[in-house]
Design an enzyme around this catalytic site. Structure first.
Site, PDB file in Angstrom:
ATOM      1  N   GLY A   1     -64.674 -17.686-112.668  1.00  0.00           N
ATOM      2  CA  GLY A   1     -64.611 -16.261-112.966  1.00  0.00           C
ATOM      3  C   GLY A   1     -65.963 -15.607-112.753  1.00  0.00           C
ATOM      4  O   GLY A   1     -66.356 -15.287-111.636  1.00  0.00           O
TER       5      GLY A   1
ATOM      6  N   SER B   1     -66.145 -21.077-117.572  1.00  0.00           N
ATOM      7  CA  SER B   1     -67.612 -21.010-117.558  1.00  0.00           C
ATOM      8  C   SER B   1     -68.266 -22.014-116.613  1.00  0.00           C
ATOM      9  O   SER B   1     -69.365 -22.498-116.886  1.00  0.00           O
ATOM     10  CB  SER B   1     -68.162 -21.151-118.979  1.00  0.00           C
TER      11      SER B   1
ATOM     12  N   HIS C   1     -52.617 -16.799-115.773  1.00  0.00           N
ATOM     13  CA  HIS C   1     -53.984 -16.815-116.312  1.00  0.00           C
ATOM     14  C   HIS C   1     -53.929 -16.431-117.788  1.00  0.00           C
ATOM     15  O   HIS C   1     -53.095 -15.615-118.198  1.00  0.00           O
ATOM     16  CB  HIS C   1     -54.854 -15.828-115.529  1.00  0.00           C
TER      17      HIS C   1
ATOM     18  N   GLY D   1     -65.210 -17.330-119.901  1.00  0.00           N
ATOM     19  CA  GLY D   1     -66.124 -16.205-120.093  1.00  0.00           C
ATOM     20  C   GLY D   1     -67.017 -16.322-121.310  1.00  0.00           C
ATOM     21  O   GLY D   1     -67.658 -15.348-121.710  1.00  0.00           O
TER      22      GLY D   1
ATOM     23  N   ASN E   1     -62.206 -16.062-108.995  1.00  0.00           N
ATOM     24  CA  ASN E   1     -61.341 -15.057-109.612  1.00  0.00           C
ATOM     25  C   ASN E   1     -62.231 -13.893-110.036  1.00  0.00           C
ATOM     26  O   ASN E   1     -62.918 -13.971-111.047  1.00  0.00           O
ATOM     27  CB  ASN E   1     -60.635 -15.671-110.829  1.00  0.00           C
ATOM     28  N   TRP E   2     -62.207 -12.835-109.241  1.00  0.00           N
ATOM     29  CA  TRP E   2     -63.114 -11.706-109.519  1.00  0.00           C
ATOM     30  C   TRP E   2     -62.639 -10.873-110.708  1.00  0.00           C
ATOM     31  O   TRP E   2     -63.353 -10.008-111.177  1.00  0.00           O
ATOM     32  CB  TRP E   2     -63.212 -10.799-108.300  1.00  0.00           C
ATOM     33  N   LYS E   3     -61.408 -11.089-111.125  1.00  0.00           N
ATOM     34  CA  LYS E   3     -60.797 -10.291-112.209  1.00  0.00           C
ATOM     35  C   LYS E   3     -60.895  -8.794-111.864  1.00  0.00           C
ATOM     36  O   LYS E   3     -60.849  -8.441-110.695  1.00  0.00           O
ATOM     37  CB  LYS E   3     -61.445 -10.620-113.551  1.00  0.00           C
TER      38      LYS E   3
ATOM     39  N   GLU F   1     -55.668 -14.524-119.447  1.00  0.00           N
ATOM     40  CA  GLU F   1     -55.828 -13.090-119.690  1.00  0.00           C
ATOM     41  C   GLU F   1     -54.514 -12.346-119.459  1.00  0.00           C
ATOM     42  O   GLU F   1     -54.329 -11.240-119.977  1.00  0.00           O
ATOM     43  CB  GLU F   1     -56.977 -12.540-118.817  1.00  0.00           C
TER      44      GLU F   1
ATOM     45  N   GLU G   1     -57.664 -24.519-117.792  1.00  0.00           N
ATOM     46  CA  GLU G   1     -58.686 -23.604-118.273  1.00  0.00           C
ATOM     47  C   GLU G   1     -58.555 -23.452-119.789  1.00  0.00           C
ATOM     48  O   GLU G   1     -57.715 -22.663-120.260  1.00  0.00           O
ATOM     49  CB  GLU G   1     -58.501 -22.223-117.640  1.00  0.00           C
TER      50      GLU G   1
HETATM   51  C1  PEP Z   1     -61.358 -17.513-115.135  1.00  0.00           C
HETATM   52  O1  PEP Z   1     -61.258 -16.314-115.284  1.00  0.00           O
HETATM   53  O2  PEP Z   1     -60.420 -18.148-114.638  1.00  0.00           O
HETATM   54  C2  PEP Z   1     -62.595 -18.174-115.554  1.00  0.00           C
HETATM   55  C3  PEP Z   1     -62.634 -19.476-115.544  1.00  0.00           C
HETATM   56  O3  PEP Z   1     -63.613 -17.350-115.940  1.00  0.00           O
HETATM   57  P1  PEP Z   1     -65.136 -17.802-116.263  1.00  0.00           P
HETATM   58  O4  PEP Z   1     -65.578 -18.703-115.122  1.00  0.00           O
HETATM   59  O5  PEP Z   1     -65.903 -16.521-116.302  1.00  0.00           O
HETATM   60  O6  PEP Z   1     -65.114 -18.525-117.548  1.00  0.00           O
END
Ligand code: PEP
Length: 248
Positions: A229, A208, A100, A176, A11-13, A102, A170
């Site tokens: 992410g 993470s 998600h 993050g 997931n590049w966001k 976010e 998640e």
């Molecule tokens: C995500 O955005 O779904 C995610 C898991 O981010 P990160 O790996 O940066 O925690």
């Protein structure tokens, strides 16, 4: 029992300009070709909407799938700035991330809205990746399981099947932050999710996941892959996560 093919999704966001995105997927495509089919997992790249067309063109024929990060519930109409599931499919997407944290926390998305978006994804022939997870306050209050089960109950349309839906657990506090849930908590939550979702469904862990912790987390029996992410933005890091499932 059907085998659940592992899935590692990036997931590049809201990251990446055209040149960064192209470079990243050119590298991943080369590595997949070098690995010659011994990957042991499916790979999915979910770039920002601005890069879907270009990244999709580079990935064509590579074996790496393309996904969107969100979609609107309607197929088209007066929704400035939104993208429909049909538009994602038209660009070559096979998957879309929905719900998600976010989006839930940053845009106030409710379970009911997420459920409508999942139905829209299916209407367009996409696999929906439904994200669920508790906040730190909810975990500390002992409400983690209840929170996640309530999100599942509110977000999954009744026509769900393992072929059309992937769940990503998640924990919000792990996204993050560099923090990860304990392996015991991950295993327990995945087992709870499995009891309440269609047979054979893939349940990813996200929060993470990186090159250093992937071999511990991703080899847990209830974990069918990762939603990644930050570490998906670096080809070496993402590749190390993919390699957790290497078969040779
Ligand atoms: C995500 O955005 O779904 C995610 C898991 O981010 P990160 O790996 O940066 O925690």
């Amino acid at each position: 029992m059907a085998i659940r093919t592992k899935l590692v999704a990036g997931n590049w966001k809201m990251n990446g300009l055209r040149q960064d995105g192209a470079q990243l997927v050119h590298t991943l495509k080369e590595r997949v070709a070098e690995a010659g089919g011994a990957l042991g997992c499916d790979i999915l790249a979910c770039p920002p909407a601005t890069l879907l067309s270009e990244v999709g063109g580079i990935l064509a024929g590579s074996g790496i799938a393309l996904g969107g990060q969100d979609c609107h519930a309607a197929p088209k109409g007066p929704y400035t700035g939104d993208i429909s599931a049909e538009m994602l499919a038209d660009l070559g997407c096979s998957h879309v991330i929905l719900g998600h944290s976010e989006r839930r926390h940053g845009h106030g998305e409710t379970d009911a809205e997420v459920r409508d978006k999942i139905a829209a994804a299916w209407r367009a022939g996409l696999v929906a990746i439904l994200c669920v997870g508790e906040t730190q306050a909810q975990r500390q209050a002992g409400d983690a399981v209840e929170t996640v089960m309530s999100q599942l109950a509110g977000s999954i349309p009744c026509a769900a099947t393992a072929a059309k839906l992937v769940i990503a657990y998640e924990p919000v506090w792990a996204i993050g932050t560099g923090l990860t849930a304990t392996t015991e908590d991950i295993a327990a939550m995945h087992a709870d999710i499995r009891r309440r979702t269609p047979n054979g469904i893939r349940i990813l862990y996200g929060g993470s996941v990186n090159a250093g912790n992937c071999s511990t987390i991703l080899t847990l029996p209830e974990v069918d892959g990762a939603l990644v992410g930050g570490a998906s933005l670096n080809a070496d890091d993402f590749w190390a996560i993919v390699r957790s499932y290497a078969t040779e």
